[in-house]
Design an enzyme around this catalytic site. Structure first.
Site, short mmCIF file in Angstrom:
data_model
loop_
_atom_site.label_atom_id
_atom_site.label_comp_id
_atom_site.label_asym_id
_atom_site.label_seq_id
_atom_site.Cartn_x
_atom_site.Cartn_y
_atom_site.Cartn_z
N GLY A 1 0.85 -1.19 0.00
CA GLY A 1 0.00 0.00 0.00
C GLY A 1 0.89 1.23 0.00
N ASP B 1 0.60 -1.38 -4.81
CA ASP B 1 -0.65 -0.69 -4.49
C ASP B 1 -1.70 -1.04 -5.54
OD1 ASP B 1 -2.61 1.44 -3.64
OD2 ASP B 1 -0.91 2.18 -2.48
N ASP C 1 -3.52 -6.53 -4.99
CA ASP C 1 -4.47 -6.37 -3.89
C ASP C 1 -3.90 -7.12 -2.69
OD1 ASP C 1 -6.54 -6.66 -2.10
OD2 ASP C 1 -7.98 -7.47 -3.55
N LYS D 1 2.95 1.07 6.16
CA LYS D 1 2.86 2.40 6.78
C LYS D 1 1.46 2.97 6.59
CE LYS D 1 4.55 7.09 6.42
NZ LYS D 1 3.31 7.56 5.78
N HIS E 1 -4.15 0.53 10.32
CA HIS E 1 -5.13 1.33 11.07
C HIS E 1 -6.44 1.50 10.28
CE1 HIS E 1 -4.10 5.63 9.39
NE2 HIS E 1 -4.25 4.73 8.43
C1 SAM Z 1 -3.58 5.55 4.07
S1 SAM Z 1 -2.85 5.18 2.54
C2 SAM Z 1 -1.16 4.96 3.03
C3 SAM Z 1 -0.19 5.14 1.91
C4 SAM Z 1 1.29 5.04 2.27
N1 SAM Z 1 1.64 3.74 2.84
C5 SAM Z 1 1.69 6.16 3.18
O1 SAM Z 1 1.87 5.93 4.38
O2 SAM Z 1 1.81 7.29 2.71
C6 SAM Z 1 -3.42 3.51 2.21
C7 SAM Z 1 -2.92 2.93 0.89
O3 SAM Z 1 -3.37 1.56 0.77
C8 SAM Z 1 -3.73 1.34 -0.58
N2 SAM Z 1 -4.65 0.20 -0.64
C9 SAM Z 1 -5.94 0.17 -0.20
N3 SAM Z 1 -6.47 -1.04 -0.41
C10 SAM Z 1 -5.49 -1.81 -0.99
C11 SAM Z 1 -5.44 -3.18 -1.42
N4 SAM Z 1 -6.50 -3.97 -1.30
N5 SAM Z 1 -4.27 -3.62 -1.96
C12 SAM Z 1 -3.19 -2.81 -2.07
N6 SAM Z 1 -3.18 -1.51 -1.67
C13 SAM Z 1 -4.33 -1.01 -1.14
C14 SAM Z 1 -4.37 2.66 -0.98
O4 SAM Z 1 -4.48 2.82 -2.37
C15 SAM Z 1 -3.43 3.67 -0.32
O5 SAM Z 1 -2.36 4.02 -1.17
O1 SQH Z 2 -8.82 9.01 5.63
C1 SQH Z 2 -7.84 8.31 5.90
C2 SQH Z 2 -6.67 8.85 6.47
C3 SQH Z 2 -5.62 8.05 6.76
C4 SQH Z 2 -4.41 8.51 7.38
C5 SQH Z 2 -3.21 8.21 6.80
C6 SQH Z 2 -2.01 8.60 7.38
C7 SQH Z 2 -2.03 9.24 8.58
O2 SQH Z 2 -0.88 9.63 9.16
C8 SQH Z 2 -3.26 9.49 9.20
O3 SQH Z 2 -3.24 10.10 10.40
C9 SQH Z 2 -4.43 9.14 8.59
O4 SQH Z 2 -5.65 6.73 6.47
C10 SQH Z 2 -6.75 6.15 5.96
C11 SQH Z 2 -6.72 4.75 5.73
O5 SQH Z 2 -5.61 4.02 6.04
C12 SQH Z 2 -7.84 4.15 5.19
O6 SQH Z 2 -7.83 2.78 4.96
C13 SQH Z 2 -8.96 4.90 4.89
C14 SQH Z 2 -8.98 6.27 5.11
C15 SQH Z 2 -7.86 6.89 5.65
#
Ligand code: SAM
Ligand code: SQH
Length: 354
Positions: free
Chosen positions: A196, A219, A239, A253, A257
């Protein structure tokens, strides 16, 4: 009704008003970002007078008193500072420094996502969502928008773009802290998959510190789309509920959560299958909050963790976890050991061993 004194009730009223008006903390911050105030102060390079500030921001004279009131509230919150005597010479504080766009530690885009109505409106749905027995499989976000946050790419491409950029803007600062305070977590890791991993910002920061490390950014298709592999960095679509590409270590990362305990166990099991076994040094590196684990026992940091948990409640099927909740999912996924290292700020690094 009469067990409280009038004084207590007046204090309570003041408390309630403070809670009610708290949204102006967010909204005045958002106004500062949208107006680009930090940028103007930064470009100026020295404290700036009110007259200069309104000129550079193109605030008409007819609005200058209104703008002064916004600045007064922002200064009170420590977003900008002002000369004690004249109250009219403005400078950046560390908080507004983080709002300067374009540098690697800027969190402007992250603030924009979290304060975007697409996310914040979900909070209005919480009470009716809590009472509804039908909505257990959908988040308040999905009740409002018809789809979950990662399913919106076709329908709301602007929000998805903002979301991906916002998450990326959080990576620069955190990785900076990680490299300074616990670089050894990544020392000796030959290859790493960032599960991700978004648009690859985290991996790029890692490559800077460890040029030899072979990295994979993994991702969903709409996030990886259009990215080309560069030296030592592969972009892989998939996925994490199906499988995770192999590497010596898997980084999660701000992923777990966002998911329920059952889903986290599934994701962790796929990560476990992707890394070497116990005898061959595989590990998972989680960067997320551990509720209650904050440096210097800062009370307001725990409050922020609890609010972040509420964001996970309204926008995702996840939750922020305390140590015992982390331990449960780590062991349920078949791992045998873990180590928590708190970072400055709100998050921790959790190393997890097969
Ligand atoms: C909250 S973001 C965190 C991104 C990155 N790890 C960071 O900390 O900046 C969650 C990430 O999980 C990816 N994601 C969500 N569902 C996924 C799945 N089923 N398989 C792979 N990636 C996925 C989303 O596209 C997104 O980029
Ligand atoms: O709206 C979102 C926001 C965040 C998020 C990411 C990095 C951070 O440092 C933080 O404080 C929050 O993470 C999400 C997520 O992981 C999901 O699966 C769905 C929605 C969100």
């Amino acid at each position: 009704m009469d067990q409280f004194t009038t004084t207590e009730l007046l204090q309570a009223q003041s408390h309630a008003w403070s809670l009610v008006f708290s949204y102006f903390k967010s909204m005045s911050l958002k106004a500062a970002i949208d107006l680009g105030i930090a940028e103007i102060l930064h470009k100026h390079g020295k404290p700036m007078s009110f007259a200069q500030l309104i000129t550079f921001l193109s605030i008409p004279d007819s609005k200058s008193d209104h703008f002064r009131r916004l600045m007064r509230a922002l200064v009170h919150q420590g977003i900008f500072s002002t000369d004690q005597e004249t109250q009219s010479s403005y400078s950046l504080t560390p908080t507004s420094q983080l709002m300067l766009p374009g540098n690697s530690t800027s969190i402007t885009q992250w603030l924009r996502v979290i304060l975007d109505p697409t996310l914040s409106h979900s909070a209005h749905v919480l009470p009716s969502w809590l009472k509804s027995s039908e909505e257990t499989t959908k988040t308040p976000f999905a009740v409002l928008h018809g789809r979950e946050i990662f399913e919106l790419a076709d329908e709301k491409p602007e929000f998805t773009k903002l979301y991906n950029e916002g998450m990326a803007s959080d990576a620069g600062l955190v990785m900076n802290v990680v490299m300074r305070s616990c670089r050894d977590v990544f020392e000796g890791v030959e290859s790493l998959v960032d599960v991700g991993g978004g648009n690859g910002t985290t991996v790029m920061a890692l490559k800077k510190a460890f040029p030899e490390m072979k990295c994979t950014v993994f991702d969903l298709p709409h996030v990886i789309q259009g990215k080309t592999d560069i030296d030592g960095v592969r972009f892989v679509t998939g996925d994490f509920f199906q499988s995770v590409p192999p590497a010596s270590a898997a980084l999660l990362k701000a992923i777990l959560h966002g998911w329920s305990d059952e889903d986290c166990v599934k994701i962790l099991k796929h990560c476990k299958a992707a890394i070497p076994n116990k005898d061959n040094g595989g590990k998972i590196i989680i960067i997320d909050m551990v509720i209650g684990v904050v440096m210097d026992n800062e009370v307001s940091a725990v409050e922020t963790q609890l609010f972040s948990d509420l964001l996970m409640l309204v926008a995702a099927k996840g939750k922020e976890r305390n140590e015992s909740e982390w331990r449960d999912i780590i062991f349920a996924a078949g791992f045998t050991n873990y180590k928590i290292t708190p970072l400055v700020g709100l998050r921790s690094v959790i190393e997890v061993y097969p």
